[in-house]
Scaffold this active site. Sequence first.
Site, PDB file in Angstrom:
ATOM      1  N   SER A  63      30.104  38.643  40.025  1.00 39.18           N
ATOM      2  CA  SER A  63      31.022  38.186  41.084  1.00 39.18           C
ATOM      3  C   SER A  63      31.714  39.303  41.859  1.00 39.18           C
ATOM      4  CB  SER A  63      32.103  37.288  40.488  1.00 39.18           C
ATOM      5  OG  SER A  63      31.578  36.029  40.221  1.00 39.18           O
ATOM      6  N   LYS A  66      31.065  39.656  45.470  1.00 37.43           N
ATOM      7  CA  LYS A  66      31.707  38.776  46.466  1.00 37.43           C
ATOM      8  C   LYS A  66      32.665  39.555  47.368  1.00 37.43           C
ATOM      9  CE  LYS A  66      30.906  34.883  43.388  1.00 37.43           C
ATOM     10  NZ  LYS A  66      31.356  34.070  42.258  1.00 37.43           N
ATOM     11  N   TYR A 188      22.180  34.317  47.051  1.00 39.12           N
ATOM     12  CA  TYR A 188      23.432  34.427  46.284  1.00 39.12           C
ATOM     13  C   TYR A 188      23.176  35.057  44.909  1.00 39.12           C
ATOM     14  CZ  TYR A 188      27.190  32.960  43.173  1.00 39.12           C
ATOM     15  OH  TYR A 188      28.170  32.949  42.215  1.00 39.12           O
ATOM     16  N   TYR A 240      40.229  34.199  39.458  1.00 40.59           N
ATOM     17  CA  TYR A 240      40.143  32.754  39.280  1.00 40.59           C
ATOM     18  C   TYR A 240      41.405  32.187  38.646  1.00 40.59           C
ATOM     19  CZ  TYR A 240      35.545  34.601  39.931  1.00 40.59           C
ATOM     20  OH  TYR A 240      34.495  35.319  40.416  1.00 40.59           O
ATOM     21  N   VAL A 258      31.218  38.335  35.560  1.00 40.57           N
ATOM     22  CA  VAL A 258      30.855  37.946  34.196  1.00 40.57           C
ATOM     23  C   VAL A 258      29.919  38.945  33.506  1.00 40.57           C
ATOM     24  CG1 VAL A 258      31.266  35.454  34.323  1.00 40.57           C
ATOM     25  CG2 VAL A 258      29.040  36.369  35.002  1.00 40.57           C
TER      26      VAL A 258
HETATM   27  O1  DON Z   1      27.341  32.337  39.836  1.00 37.87           O
HETATM   28  C1  DON Z   1      27.662  32.749  38.725  1.00 37.87           C
HETATM   29  O2  DON Z   1      28.060  32.010  37.834  1.00 37.87           O
HETATM   30  C2  DON Z   1      27.561  34.241  38.477  1.00 37.87           C
HETATM   31  N1  DON Z   1      26.451  34.783  39.197  1.00 37.87           N
HETATM   32  C3  DON Z   1      28.812  34.965  38.876  1.00 37.87           C
HETATM   33  C4  DON Z   1      30.055  34.434  38.202  1.00 37.87           C
HETATM   34  C5  DON Z   1      31.073  35.480  37.906  1.00 37.87           C
HETATM   35  O3  DON Z   1      30.787  36.654  37.808  1.00 37.87           O
HETATM   36  C6  DON Z   1      32.447  35.000  37.626  1.00 37.87           C
HETATM   37  N2  DON Z   1      33.306  36.115  37.260  1.00 37.87           N
HETATM   38  N3  DON Z   1      34.099  36.335  36.447  1.00 37.87           N
END
Ligand code: DON
Length: 304
Positions: A63, A66, A188, A240, A258
């Site tokens: 993420s 982003k 994405y 978040y 993540v």
């Molecule tokens: O879309 C997803 O779930 C992952 N590619 C990215 C989510 C993420 O990194 C949330 N961060 N803490």
Amino acid sequence: MDYKKILEEIAVEIEPLRHVGRQADYIPALAKVNPDRFGICITTTDGDVIEWGDVSEPFSIQSITKVFSLSMCLSMLGEKLWSRVGKEPSGAAFNSLIQLELDRGIPRNPFINAGAIVLADILLSNLADPEKDYLDFVRELAGDSHVDYDREVAASEREKGYINAAIANMLKYYENLDNDIEDVLHFYFLQCSVRMDCRQLSRSFLPFADRRSEFLFGSVRLTASQVKRINAVMQTCGFYNDAGEYSYLVGLPGKSGVGGGIGAVYPGRYAVATWSPRLNEKGNSVMGMKALELLTTYTRESIF
Ligand code: DON
């Protein structure tokens, strides 16, 4: 400020957390990473690099990407961007479907998955060669042409990406996606799959901290005011439903992923990247958050 000494003290203090938390395994390829890693790298606006631990091992930035897609979209669309995506903290999980339904297809902010899927759609519509143009921008930011997508991670995420697919379908239903759902998801997931090490990530965040140089990387130009606003969105939305806790403990605009990475900035002074794959229940790195909390406590440097 003796950042080197402070990082050494922090490393000792966070060592008991090395096995606390769990790495993300909903993306099967991420479950293969050794979770017992920790690295931290500070890059100052004067060009000094101070680091400790596993700083040259690449990881999936997830993420954190982003922040880069928001930068591109804001530079292309300016304030018009905010008709497609909000800028309020979500207070919900990063992949919440129910919130998107309540918000009738306008994602609460660009850093939750729904928001970033809309950003991917905007980039697909506006870039001549989206995969190449995005990677070129990220490479420019990192100052390293070796930074790349990890197509295995992206494919692995698509294979199990049921919630993101549901989010994309709901966005399409509410007419907030112009492109084909599969194309948007593919792009994405690729953006999320970018691999960097702590040094590269820290360097990539430096332009968000540096108030002296113009933000101009390839075709992406941001005004100082736009950089300030990206930092504001990081502060309020970057973690978040942990954003309040992160603000309370750390006090630096930042973004987590993540894959266990965090990028953060102390405006005017430095950018910092941490990496440790074990996450808390909100999906944020346990050792990374603690290290940043101690960094702002020991240095007495934070935006508050
Ligand atoms: O879309 C997803 O779930 C992952 N590619 C990215 C989510 C993420 O990194 C949330 N961060 N803490």
